[in-house]
Motif scaffolding. Structure first.
Motif, PDB file in Angstrom:
ATOM      1  N   ASP A 171      45.012 -70.593  -2.379  1.00  4.17           N
ATOM      2  CA  ASP A 171      44.205 -70.921  -1.821  1.00  4.17           C
ATOM      3  C   ASP A 171      42.949 -70.299  -1.352  1.00  4.17           C
ATOM      4  O   ASP A 171      42.188 -70.781  -0.781  1.00  4.17           O
ATOM      5  CB  ASP A 171      44.975 -71.831  -0.555  1.00  4.17           C
ATOM      6  CG  ASP A 171      45.486 -70.713   0.520  1.00  4.17           C
ATOM      7  OD1 ASP A 171      45.017 -69.643   0.028  1.00  4.17           O
ATOM      8  OD2 ASP A 171      45.573 -71.296   1.746  1.00  4.17           O
ATOM      9  N   GLY A 172      43.220 -69.470  -2.571  1.00  2.00           N
ATOM     10  CA  GLY A 172      41.684 -68.587  -2.499  1.00  2.00           C
ATOM     11  C   GLY A 172      41.698 -67.725  -1.004  1.00  2.00           C
ATOM     12  O   GLY A 172      40.542 -66.594  -1.907  1.00  2.00           O
ATOM     13  N   GLU A 173      42.900 -67.625  -0.338  1.00  5.99           N
ATOM     14  CA  GLU A 173      43.433 -65.995   0.610  1.00  5.99           C
ATOM     15  C   GLU A 173      44.691 -65.639   0.873  1.00  5.99           C
ATOM     16  O   GLU A 173      44.729 -64.944   0.639  1.00  5.99           O
ATOM     17  CB  GLU A 173      42.948 -66.801   1.869  1.00  5.99           C
ATOM     18  CG  GLU A 173      41.469 -66.696   2.687  1.00  5.99           C
ATOM     19  CD  GLU A 173      41.492 -67.202   3.856  1.00  5.99           C
ATOM     20  OE1 GLU A 173      42.667 -66.487   5.090  1.00  5.99           O
ATOM     21  OE2 GLU A 173      40.622 -68.027   4.588  1.00  5.99           O
ATOM     22  N   ASN A 174      46.026 -66.994   0.698  1.00  4.62           N
ATOM     23  CA  ASN A 174      46.844 -66.656  -0.027  1.00  4.62           C
ATOM     24  C   ASN A 174      47.382 -67.420  -1.147  1.00  4.62           C
ATOM     25  O   ASN A 174      47.528 -68.593  -1.812  1.00  4.62           O
ATOM     26  CB  ASN A 174      47.791 -67.437   1.304  1.00  4.62           C
ATOM     27  CG  ASN A 174      47.626 -67.209   2.753  1.00  4.62           C
ATOM     28  OD1 ASN A 174      47.639 -66.379   2.885  1.00  4.62           O
ATOM     29  ND2 ASN A 174      47.264 -68.631   3.525  1.00  4.62           N
ATOM     30  N   ARG A 175      47.992 -66.009  -2.155  1.00  2.00           N
ATOM     31  CA  ARG A 175      47.821 -65.910  -3.237  1.00  2.00           C
ATOM     32  C   ARG A 175      49.526 -65.747  -3.120  1.00  2.00           C
ATOM     33  O   ARG A 175      50.481 -65.103  -3.209  1.00  2.00           O
ATOM     34  CB  ARG A 175      47.618 -65.478  -4.130  1.00  2.00           C
ATOM     35  CG  ARG A 175      46.086 -65.580  -4.103  1.00  2.00           C
ATOM     36  CD  ARG A 175      45.738 -64.505  -4.790  1.00  2.00           C
ATOM     37  NE  ARG A 175      45.061 -64.622  -6.100  1.00  2.00           N
ATOM     38  CZ  ARG A 175      44.695 -64.205  -6.698  1.00  2.00           C
ATOM     39  NH1 ARG A 175      44.713 -63.259  -7.420  1.00  2.00           N
ATOM     40  NH2 ARG A 175      44.058 -65.060  -8.379  1.00  2.00           N
ATOM     41  N   VAL A 176      50.614 -67.314  -3.636  1.00  2.00           N
ATOM     42  CA  VAL A 176      52.132 -67.382  -4.020  1.00  2.00           C
ATOM     43  C   VAL A 176      52.660 -67.767  -4.708  1.00  2.00           C
ATOM     44  O   VAL A 176      52.685 -68.878  -5.368  1.00  2.00           O
ATOM     45  CB  VAL A 176      52.271 -67.856  -1.868  1.00  2.00           C
ATOM     46  CG1 VAL A 176      53.928 -67.659  -2.098  1.00  2.00           C
ATOM     47  CG2 VAL A 176      51.452 -67.408  -0.873  1.00  2.00           C
ATOM     48  N   ILE A 177      53.966 -67.008  -5.038  1.00  2.00           N
ATOM     49  CA  ILE A 177      55.102 -67.304  -6.332  1.00  2.00           C
ATOM     50  C   ILE A 177      56.446 -67.988  -5.195  1.00  2.00           C
ATOM     51  O   ILE A 177      56.149 -66.990  -4.341  1.00  2.00           O
ATOM     52  CB  ILE A 177      54.961 -66.867  -6.975  1.00  2.00           C
ATOM     53  CG1 ILE A 177      54.120 -66.978  -8.165  1.00  2.00           C
ATOM     54  CG2 ILE A 177      56.299 -67.229  -7.863  1.00  2.00           C
ATOM     55  CD1 ILE A 177      54.057 -66.298  -9.104  1.00  2.00           C
ATOM     56  N   TYR A 178      56.940 -69.330  -5.172  1.00  2.00           N
ATOM     57  CA  TYR A 178      57.776 -69.341  -4.685  1.00  2.00           C
ATOM     58  C   TYR A 178      58.980 -70.013  -5.794  1.00  2.00           C
ATOM     59  O   TYR A 178      58.068 -70.772  -6.515  1.00  2.00           O
ATOM     60  CB  TYR A 178      57.384 -71.085  -3.415  1.00  2.00           C
ATOM     61  CG  TYR A 178      56.871 -70.576  -2.974  1.00  2.00           C
ATOM     62  CD1 TYR A 178      56.770 -70.181  -1.374  1.00  2.00           C
ATOM     63  CD2 TYR A 178      55.464 -70.680  -2.482  1.00  2.00           C
ATOM     64  CE1 TYR A 178      56.854 -70.107  -0.431  1.00  2.00           C
ATOM     65  CE2 TYR A 178      54.290 -70.732  -1.830  1.00  2.00           C
ATOM     66  CZ  TYR A 178      55.225 -70.496  -0.085  1.00  2.00           C
ATOM     67  OH  TYR A 178      53.843 -70.020   0.496  1.00  2.00           O
ATOM     68  N   VAL A 179      60.084 -69.555  -5.600  1.00  2.00           N
ATOM     69  CA  VAL A 179      61.293 -69.486  -6.085  1.00  2.00           C
ATOM     70  C   VAL A 179      62.228 -70.007  -5.367  1.00  2.00           C
ATOM     71  O   VAL A 179      62.405 -69.831  -4.619  1.00  2.00           O
ATOM     72  CB  VAL A 179      61.710 -68.459  -7.590  1.00  2.00           C
ATOM     73  CG1 VAL A 179      60.487 -67.731  -8.576  1.00  2.00           C
ATOM     74  CG2 VAL A 179      62.197 -66.945  -6.278  1.00  2.00           C
ATOM     75  N   ASN A 180      63.370 -70.907  -6.556  1.00  2.00           N
ATOM     76  CA  ASN A 180      64.291 -71.639  -5.802  1.00  2.00           C
ATOM     77  C   ASN A 180      64.988 -70.561  -4.855  1.00  2.00           C
ATOM     78  O   ASN A 180      65.741 -70.514  -6.180  1.00  2.00           O
ATOM     79  CB  ASN A 180      64.734 -72.896  -6.152  1.00  2.00           C
ATOM     80  CG  ASN A 180      65.821 -74.223  -6.073  1.00  2.00           C
ATOM     81  OD1 ASN A 180      66.501 -73.336  -4.989  1.00  2.00           O
ATOM     82  ND2 ASN A 180      65.315 -74.781  -6.513  1.00  2.00           N
TER      83      ASN A 180
END
Length: 159
Positions: A60-69
């Motif tokens: 989102d421009g500030e938070n950069r996240v990869i989520y995995v199950n």
């Protein structure tokens, strides 16, 4: 990289090798979390409302996240992180607009070029060609190959 660009398999392999050599360091097995972090993304396990979701990447421009199950087995989680890195490297728009990509597991009736490219990238990142040939020559067994490379038996069989 452009969001509209189409890549050949050879181009994807080269990009994956460049990312691996630049960010993985001297580690023998590809450390996908280390690579994601180097690209500016945190990696978290998550529980999704839909268990068919394997992973999700958000920027989102500030938070950069990869989520995995969190319910997936470790090799599947590694592949999902590598797949999401593929989306980031190959498909993330350069215009600093918010970027969200949700990836579902399971059959899809239509071909999706970006999913194919992200899968190819993940396979190349986790199982580089030269290393795969060397490991296969040593093991000659799909189960042993999968264990050594840290991938699922299905991914190993395809490689």
């Amino acid at each position: 990289m452009s969001d509209q660009r189409r890549y050949t398999g050879t181009q994807i392999d080269r990009i994956a090798e460049k990312v691996r050599s630049e960010y993985n360091g001297e580690e023998e097995k590809t450390n996908v979390v280390k690579i994601a972090n180097a690209l500016g993304f945190d990696v978290y396990e998550a529980t999704f409302d839909n268990d068919r979701i394997a992973g999700k990447v958000e920027d989102d421009g500030e938070n950069r996240v990869i989520y995995v199950n969190r319910n997936d087995i470790a090799p599947r989680k590694r592949f999902t992180v590598a797949h999401e890195i593929g989306h980031i490297v190959l498909h993330h728009p350069l215009d600093n607009q918010p970027f969200v990509k949700v990836d579902y597991r399971g059959a899809n009736d239509s071909f999706d070029r970006k999913e194919f490219e992200a899968n190819r990238f993940a396979a190349s990142l986790l199982m580089p060609k030269e290393e795969s040939v060397r490991v296969w020559e040593e093991t000659r067994d799909v189960d042993d190959f999968a264990d050594r490379m840290g991938v699922s038996k299905a991914a190993a069989a395809i490689r």
